[in-house]
Design an enzyme around this catalytic site. Structure first.
Site, PDB file in Angstrom:
ATOM      1  N   ASP A  38      13.214  -3.601  -4.664  1.00 26.02           N
ATOM      2  CA  ASP A  38      11.784  -3.414  -4.415  1.00 26.02           C
ATOM      3  C   ASP A  38      11.425  -1.938  -4.396  1.00 26.02           C
ATOM      4  O   ASP A  38      12.272  -1.069  -4.154  1.00 26.02           O
ATOM      5  CB  ASP A  38      11.398  -4.044  -3.073  1.00 26.02           C
ATOM      6  CG  ASP A  38      10.866  -5.457  -3.230  1.00 26.02           C
ATOM      7  OD1 ASP A  38      10.742  -5.901  -4.376  1.00 26.02           O
ATOM      8  OD2 ASP A  38      10.579  -6.096  -2.214  1.00 26.02           O
ATOM      9  N   LYS A  60       7.390  -4.279  -5.577  1.00 26.36           N
ATOM     10  CA  LYS A  60       6.330  -5.064  -4.955  1.00 26.36           C
ATOM     11  C   LYS A  60       5.748  -4.172  -3.862  1.00 26.36           C
ATOM     12  O   LYS A  60       6.355  -3.937  -2.825  1.00 26.36           O
ATOM     13  CB  LYS A  60       6.859  -6.362  -4.324  1.00 26.36           C
ATOM     14  CG  LYS A  60       7.487  -7.328  -5.312  1.00 26.36           C
ATOM     15  CD  LYS A  60       6.480  -7.894  -6.290  1.00 26.36           C
ATOM     16  CE  LYS A  60       5.494  -8.809  -5.632  1.00 26.36           C
ATOM     17  NZ  LYS A  60       4.547  -9.409  -6.605  1.00 26.36           N
ATOM     18  N   MET A 172       0.537  -3.408   5.698  1.00 25.70           N
ATOM     19  CA  MET A 172      -0.324  -3.360   4.508  1.00 25.70           C
ATOM     20  C   MET A 172      -1.809  -3.329   4.881  1.00 25.70           C
ATOM     21  O   MET A 172      -2.630  -4.005   4.256  1.00 25.70           O
ATOM     22  CB  MET A 172      -0.020  -4.551   3.590  1.00 25.70           C
ATOM     23  CG  MET A 172       1.409  -4.575   3.082  1.00 25.70           C
ATOM     24  SD  MET A 172       1.853  -6.119   2.243  1.00 25.70           S
ATOM     25  CE  MET A 172       2.049  -7.243   3.640  1.00 25.70           C
TER      26      MET A 172
END
Length: 404
Positions: A38, A60, A172
């Site tokens: 990732d 990602k 996030m």
């Protein structure tokens, strides 16, 4: 070779610091033929992979172009069916906002077992990196991990989360931080709730910002923080506020007309502060004719800031780089904000019990950080105390050195 002879691992690489990767993870990584990595994984952890391993980057990362999840699963299955062992390497923990659950389901549906190797999730490591425990008997009986990435129908129930009175750790959430803060305030969370944002936690480039909820989004924006970052909201963040409390070393000099409102002063001071915060301000300073100026007094009360007032004679003793004809005409001095900022900083340096006269003599211990700025008739300048180093002699020390 049959799929049953190949092996798959879902590995958590931890929050960033290579030394926070588990021993089990390093051992598994050393066995894999193929490593799918990732974007948020520290590249240094690949030192534990085999030298001949095929490393494939399948980033990602919120807010950036990324490999479709279906494509990642397809690649894993293709290599596994070809008889290769595959390590899927994810930042943090694969089962905490890492889509590890989806990948495990896809592998199991294809008849392939996978070993899950947990990693330290950023939601715990990032707060800890600046001294925040996500639970604490005095502040929170639990913690809720939540994604701030979704909007619309996928929006978390912020009101329900506020009602839990638990620590909120938001992954996030940086792109939508203003919306999240607004939703929490609308749901009844106190504007004084301590908050923290930690960017690139446990890495050498780690940075953070601390503020109360009501000012949090603006503080993070001024600090220029971005992804990857973890947001912590709740009483536990006060432990970092205490540990990392900024030094109150700024003196803000203010010049204003009669009947200037507190809001006008607030706007001018915020603009002059730039990346600095109100928590760094030790004092507000102005000319003594403003002793009863309602807007200035209200502004100081609003932020619990002391005000230092100086006479025309003291102000006139401080040179001004760009004299103001208007100030000279109305007040008899060349300027107000810059001299007062320096005098205020010198006053703090000299000690709270020092007289204004001794503060004026101590002006060499202060320096202007922000020269005069003007907003809607309010002038603001900012000075800072120059900290004396441990080995720098005081006046008293110098006098002793001069003695025979």
């Amino acid at each position: 070779m049959h799929a049953a002879m190949s092996r798959a691992w879902l590995i958590g690489a931890g929050p960033g610091d290579v030394e926070l990767m588990t021993l089990k993870a390093t051992r598994a990584l050393a066995q894999a033929d193929v490593v799918l990595v990732d974007d948020l994984v520290n590249p240094d952890v690949l030192q534990f992979a085999r030298a001949d391993a095929l490393v494939i980057y399948v980033g990602k990362r919120g807010g950036h172009p990324s490999t479709p999840q279906a494509g990642i699963v397809a690649q894993m299955l293709a290599h596994l069916r070809a008889g290769r062992s595959v390590a899927r390497l994810k930042g943090g923990d694969p089962f905490v906002f890492g889509r590890g659950g989806e990948e495990l389901q896809a592998l199991q549906a294809a008849g392939i077992d996978a070993d899950v190797i947990n990693g330290i999730t950023a939601g715990i490591a990032a707060p800890a990196a600046i001294g925040i425990p996500v639970t604490h008997r005095d502040h929170a009986q639990g913690v809720v991990f939540v994604t701030g990435h979704s909007a619309g129908s996928g929006e978390p129930d912020w009101a329900a989360l506020v009602a839990t009175r638990m620590t909120l750790v938001i992954y996030m959430g940086m792109r939508r931080l203003s919306d999240i803060v607004a939703a929490l305030l609308a749901a009844g969370m106190n504007a004084d709730t301590p908050c923290a944002a930690i960017e690139s936690a446990t890495r050498p480039e780690q940075r953070h910002a601390l503020a109360r909820l009501g000012e949090f989004a603006d503080t993070v924006s001024r600090a220029g923080l971005g992804s990857p970052a973890i947001v912590v909201i709740g009483g536990v963040a006060s432990l970092a506020l205490a540990r990392h409390a900024p030094m109150k070393t700024l003196s803000v000099g203010v010049g204003c007309r009669l009947h200037t409102s507190a809001e006008q002063i607030e706007t001018a001071v915020r603009a002059a502060l730039g990346s600095h915060t109100f928590d760094e301000i030790s004092t507000i300073a102005s000319i003594d004719s403003k002793a009863h100026e309602a807007g200035l007094l209200e502004f100081c009360a609003r932020h619990a800031l002391p005000i230092a007032l100086f006479s025309r004679e003291q102000i006139a003793a401080i040179p001004v780089a760009e004299p103001s004809a208007a100030a000279r005409e109305h007040l008899g001095v060349d300027g107000v904000c810059e001299p007062c900022a320096l005098l205020g900083a010198a006053n703090v340096s000299a000690g709270s019990a020092a007289s204004a006269a001794s503060a004026a003599s101590a002006v060499p211990n202060a320096q202007l950080l922000v020269r005069k700025t003007a907003h809607a008739g309010v002038t603001v300048a900012i000075a800072s105390i120059i900290a004396r180093t441990e080995h720098e002699p005081t006046t008293h020390d110098t006098e002793k050195q001069d003695l025979p």
